[in-house]
Structures are given as C-alpha cells and as structure tokens.
Design a protein around this motif. Structure first.
Motif, PDB file in Angstrom:
ATOM      1  N   ALA A  23      29.191  55.711  31.899  1.00  0.00           N
ATOM      2  CA  ALA A  23      30.375  54.847  31.875  1.00  0.00           C
ATOM      3  C   ALA A  23      30.217  53.617  32.766  1.00  0.00           C
ATOM      4  O   ALA A  23      30.455  52.494  32.308  1.00  0.00           O
ATOM      5  CB  ALA A  23      31.621  55.642  32.248  1.00  0.00           C
ATOM      6  N   PRO A  24      29.818  53.764  34.049  1.00  0.00           N
ATOM      7  CA  PRO A  24      29.675  52.543  34.850  1.00  0.00           C
ATOM      8  C   PRO A  24      28.584  51.607  34.327  1.00  0.00           C
ATOM      9  O   PRO A  24      28.759  50.388  34.339  1.00  0.00           O
ATOM     10  CB  PRO A  24      29.347  53.044  36.257  1.00  0.00           C
ATOM     11  CG  PRO A  24      29.209  54.503  36.197  1.00  0.00           C
ATOM     12  CD  PRO A  24      29.650  54.968  34.860  1.00  0.00           C
ATOM     13  N   LEU A  25      27.487  52.163  33.836  1.00  0.00           N
ATOM     14  CA  LEU A  25      26.430  51.302  33.305  1.00  0.00           C
ATOM     15  C   LEU A  25      26.857  50.650  31.996  1.00  0.00           C
ATOM     16  O   LEU A  25      26.523  49.493  31.734  1.00  0.00           O
ATOM     17  CB  LEU A  25      25.129  52.089  33.135  1.00  0.00           C
ATOM     18  CG  LEU A  25      24.503  52.573  34.443  1.00  0.00           C
ATOM     19  CD1 LEU A  25      23.229  53.366  34.163  1.00  0.00           C
ATOM     20  CD2 LEU A  25      24.229  51.420  35.387  1.00  0.00           C
ATOM     21  N   GLY A  26      27.620  51.375  31.179  1.00  0.00           N
ATOM     22  CA  GLY A  26      28.147  50.787  29.948  1.00  0.00           C
ATOM     23  C   GLY A  26      29.129  49.664  30.239  1.00  0.00           C
ATOM     24  O   GLY A  26      29.115  48.619  29.575  1.00  0.00           O
ATOM     25  N   ALA A  27      29.982  49.869  31.243  1.00  0.00           N
ATOM     26  CA  ALA A  27      30.938  48.816  31.627  1.00  0.00           C
ATOM     27  C   ALA A  27      30.192  47.582  32.123  1.00  0.00           C
ATOM     28  O   ALA A  27      30.527  46.446  31.752  1.00  0.00           O
ATOM     29  CB  ALA A  27      31.889  49.334  32.703  1.00  0.00           C
ATOM     30  N   ALA A  29      27.153  46.696  31.368  1.00  0.00           N
ATOM     31  CA  ALA A  29      26.461  46.084  30.229  1.00  0.00           C
ATOM     32  C   ALA A  29      27.419  45.189  29.438  1.00  0.00           C
ATOM     33  O   ALA A  29      27.043  44.084  29.027  1.00  0.00           O
ATOM     34  CB  ALA A  29      25.872  47.164  29.323  1.00  0.00           C
ATOM     35  N   ALA A  30      28.654  45.640  29.262  1.00  0.00           N
ATOM     36  CA  ALA A  30      29.647  44.828  28.550  1.00  0.00           C
ATOM     37  C   ALA A  30      29.971  43.555  29.332  1.00  0.00           C
ATOM     38  O   ALA A  30      30.088  42.467  28.749  1.00  0.00           O
ATOM     39  CB  ALA A  30      30.920  45.638  28.314  1.00  0.00           C
ATOM     40  N   VAL A  31      30.095  43.677  30.637  1.00  0.00           N
ATOM     41  CA  VAL A  31      30.394  42.502  31.472  1.00  0.00           C
ATOM     42  C   VAL A  31      29.214  41.526  31.452  1.00  0.00           C
ATOM     43  O   VAL A  31      29.406  40.317  31.307  1.00  0.00           O
ATOM     44  CB  VAL A  31      30.750  42.930  32.906  1.00  0.00           C
ATOM     45  CG1 VAL A  31      30.790  41.745  33.853  1.00  0.00           C
ATOM     46  CG2 VAL A  31      32.081  43.661  32.916  1.00  0.00           C
ATOM     47  N   VAL A  32      28.006  42.037  31.592  1.00  0.00           N
ATOM     48  CA  VAL A  32      26.821  41.178  31.570  1.00  0.00           C
ATOM     49  C   VAL A  32      26.700  40.483  30.214  1.00  0.00           C
ATOM     50  O   VAL A  32      26.403  39.280  30.152  1.00  0.00           O
ATOM     51  CB  VAL A  32      25.544  41.986  31.907  1.00  0.00           C
ATOM     52  CG1 VAL A  32      24.276  41.205  31.588  1.00  0.00           C
ATOM     53  CG2 VAL A  32      25.567  42.389  33.378  1.00  0.00           C
ATOM     54  N   ALA A  33      26.961  41.200  29.126  1.00  0.00           N
ATOM     55  CA  ALA A  33      26.903  40.585  27.794  1.00  0.00           C
ATOM     56  C   ALA A  33      27.951  39.484  27.661  1.00  0.00           C
ATOM     57  O   ALA A  33      27.668  38.415  27.101  1.00  0.00           O
ATOM     58  CB  ALA A  33      27.103  41.649  26.712  1.00  0.00           C
ATOM     59  N   ALA A  71      33.427  31.344  34.736  1.00  0.00           N
ATOM     60  CA  ALA A  71      32.454  32.360  34.308  1.00  0.00           C
ATOM     61  C   ALA A  71      31.138  31.705  33.907  1.00  0.00           C
ATOM     62  O   ALA A  71      30.059  32.234  34.199  1.00  0.00           O
ATOM     63  CB  ALA A  71      33.023  33.179  33.152  1.00  0.00           C
ATOM     64  N   HIS A  72      31.214  30.544  33.249  1.00  0.00           N
ATOM     65  CA  HIS A  72      30.001  29.821  32.857  1.00  0.00           C
ATOM     66  C   HIS A  72      29.201  29.430  34.101  1.00  0.00           C
ATOM     67  O   HIS A  72      27.971  29.597  34.141  1.00  0.00           O
ATOM     68  CB  HIS A  72      30.380  28.579  32.049  1.00  0.00           C
ATOM     69  CG  HIS A  72      29.221  27.749  31.626  1.00  0.00           C
ATOM     70  ND1 HIS A  72      28.394  28.081  30.587  1.00  0.00           N
ATOM     71  CD2 HIS A  72      28.726  26.587  32.133  1.00  0.00           C
ATOM     72  CE1 HIS A  72      27.457  27.171  30.442  1.00  0.00           C
ATOM     73  NE2 HIS A  72      27.631  26.245  31.380  1.00  0.00           N
ATOM     74  N   ALA A  73      29.894  28.930  35.122  1.00  0.00           N
ATOM     75  CA  ALA A  73      29.214  28.533  36.357  1.00  0.00           C
ATOM     76  C   ALA A  73      28.617  29.744  37.066  1.00  0.00           C
ATOM     77  O   ALA A  73      27.496  29.673  37.586  1.00  0.00           O
ATOM     78  CB  ALA A  73      30.184  27.788  37.267  1.00  0.00           C
ATOM     79  N   VAL A  74      29.342  30.868  37.087  1.00  0.00           N
ATOM     80  CA  VAL A  74      28.807  32.092  37.700  1.00  0.00           C
ATOM     81  C   VAL A  74      27.558  32.540  36.951  1.00  0.00           C
ATOM     82  O   VAL A  74      26.559  32.931  37.564  1.00  0.00           O
ATOM     83  CB  VAL A  74      29.871  33.219  37.735  1.00  0.00           C
ATOM     84  CG1 VAL A  74      29.244  34.560  38.075  1.00  0.00           C
ATOM     85  CG2 VAL A  74      30.963  32.886  38.737  1.00  0.00           C
ATOM     86  N   ALA A  89      39.773  33.472  39.757  1.00  0.00           N
ATOM     87  CA  ALA A  89      38.867  34.199  38.861  1.00  0.00           C
ATOM     88  C   ALA A  89      37.630  34.657  39.618  1.00  0.00           C
ATOM     89  O   ALA A  89      37.175  35.795  39.442  1.00  0.00           O
ATOM     90  CB  ALA A  89      38.475  33.314  37.672  1.00  0.00           C
ATOM     91  N   VAL A  90      37.091  33.806  40.477  1.00  0.00           N
ATOM     92  CA  VAL A  90      35.915  34.183  41.267  1.00  0.00           C
ATOM     93  C   VAL A  90      36.247  35.365  42.167  1.00  0.00           C
ATOM     94  O   VAL A  90      35.452  36.300  42.307  1.00  0.00           O
ATOM     95  CB  VAL A  90      35.384  32.978  42.079  1.00  0.00           C
ATOM     96  CG1 VAL A  90      34.254  33.401  43.010  1.00  0.00           C
ATOM     97  CG2 VAL A  90      34.903  31.885  41.143  1.00  0.00           C
ATOM     98  N   ALA A  91      37.437  35.359  42.762  1.00  0.00           N
ATOM     99  CA  ALA A  91      37.870  36.499  43.582  1.00  0.00           C
ATOM    100  C   ALA A  91      37.959  37.759  42.720  1.00  0.00           C
ATOM    101  O   ALA A  91      37.588  38.849  43.164  1.00  0.00           O
ATOM    102  CB  ALA A  91      39.209  36.203  44.243  1.00  0.00           C
ATOM    103  N   GLY A  92      38.433  37.610  41.484  1.00  0.00           N
ATOM    104  CA  GLY A  92      38.494  38.750  40.561  1.00  0.00           C
ATOM    105  C   GLY A  92      37.116  39.269  40.206  1.00  0.00           C
ATOM    106  O   GLY A  92      36.902  40.484  40.124  1.00  0.00           O
ATOM    107  N   TYR A  93      36.155  38.361  40.005  1.00  0.00           N
ATOM    108  CA  TYR A  93      34.780  38.782  39.707  1.00  0.00           C
ATOM    109  C   TYR A  93      34.220  39.571  40.885  1.00  0.00           C
ATOM    110  O   TYR A  93      33.570  40.603  40.708  1.00  0.00           O
ATOM    111  CB  TYR A  93      33.865  37.591  39.421  1.00  0.00           C
ATOM    112  CG  TYR A  93      34.330  36.632  38.361  1.00  0.00           C
ATOM    113  CD1 TYR A  93      35.134  37.041  37.303  1.00  0.00           C
ATOM    114  CD2 TYR A  93      33.975  35.291  38.421  1.00  0.00           C
ATOM    115  CE1 TYR A  93      35.550  36.138  36.342  1.00  0.00           C
ATOM    116  CE2 TYR A  93      34.384  34.385  37.457  1.00  0.00           C
ATOM    117  CZ  TYR A  93      35.177  34.814  36.417  1.00  0.00           C
ATOM    118  OH  TYR A  93      35.589  33.924  35.472  1.00  0.00           O
ATOM    119  N   ALA A  94      34.464  39.069  42.103  1.00  0.00           N
ATOM    120  CA  ALA A  94      33.965  39.750  43.304  1.00  0.00           C
ATOM    121  C   ALA A  94      34.610  41.129  43.454  1.00  0.00           C
ATOM    122  O   ALA A  94      33.932  42.105  43.788  1.00  0.00           O
ATOM    123  CB  ALA A  94      34.224  38.899  44.541  1.00  0.00           C
TER     124      ALA A  94
END
Length: 147
Positions: A23-27, A29-33, A71-74, A89-94
């Motif tokens: 589950a964590p690796l699948g999540a 993978a979805a975020v990275v995609a 997200a594009h810049a990240v 959004a950056v705080a949310g990503y972190a």
C-alpha cells in the motif's frame, strides 16, 4: 474448516514484507506518476489544463491556484519557484512525504499503520488556514502569495 479460517487470518505484523509495503509503495508510485505527468506536461503553457473556474469567473485566486505550476516546479527540483507558485501546496507536499515515510517505516516493521485521525478541531483549523491563505493572497499585502 474452522482451523483453516483461523490459519488464514494472520495478524498484521505476521504478513510478509511485500504485502506490508504494497500500500505505501503503491501510493508513492501513484504520486510519482502524477508528478511525472505534470513535470512533462507544462501547466505554464496554455491549453494543457483547464483554468481555475473561480479565477476565470471572479478574478479571485483560490487556495489551489498555482498548485499545478508548483507541482511542475517540484518535479524539476525548483523548490523556490514551487513555493512562489503556491507555498501552501509545497507545505502539503512536505506533509505528505512525512506521513508517507512514517507509514512506510511502520509497515516495514510490521506495526499497525493506521494514519492520523484528525478530529473536528483539526478540520476547522485547516479550513481556517485555507480561508486566511485565500483572503491574504487576494489582498495587496499578499501579492507575494499569488501564483
């Protein structure tokens, strides 16, 4: 038959590492995609993504305005530009990375992986933060928060 049912219901910690980490690796993978897609399809070029309806109709920046550009810049490793597009959004990503890391470590160790369970006060605080961020970024004093 009863013994077979009891034997198949193993405790969480007794599952193999592959099942525990699925589950964590699948999540991730979805975020990275998702970030890879936004990294490849530039939101700074018109026509790739729909416009924010609130901005298009009223000229008011919503709390998510600039999120795709962020997200594009990240995705390109440009964190200063990402924060300039949407610092919230950056705080949310972190925050996601921290929660994901804790989830993955707990899963790898075979510990229960139930995530945070925010109460009503947490949701109200988040709503208040979003409201304040939205108001401030639409005032002249918050010009640095606009995308």
């Amino acid at each position: 038959m009863e013994a077979a049912r009891q034997g198949s219901a193993r405790p969480h910690g007794r599952r193999g590492p592959v099942r525990r980490l699925a589950a964590p690796l699948g999540a991730m993978a979805a975020v990275v995609a998702s970030f890879a897609f936004v990294g490849l399809v530039d939101p700074n070029e018109p026509g790739h993504y729909p416009a924010c309806p609130l901005l298009a109709l009223t000229g008011i920046f919503c709390p998510a305005c600039g999120g795709l550009r962020s997200a594009h810049a990240v995705a390109h490793g440009d964190f200063a530009t990402a924060a300039g597009a949407n610092v919230l959004a950056v705080a949310g990503y972190a925050a996601f990375v921290l929660f994901w890391a804790a989830w993955t470590i707990r899963a790898a160790r075979g510990l229960p992986t139930a995530g945070p369970r925010p109460g009503a006060a947490h949701w109200w605080a988040l709503a208040g933060l979003l409201l304040v961020f939205t108001v401030v970024r639409n005032l002249p004093v918050g010009e640095g928060l606009t995308p």
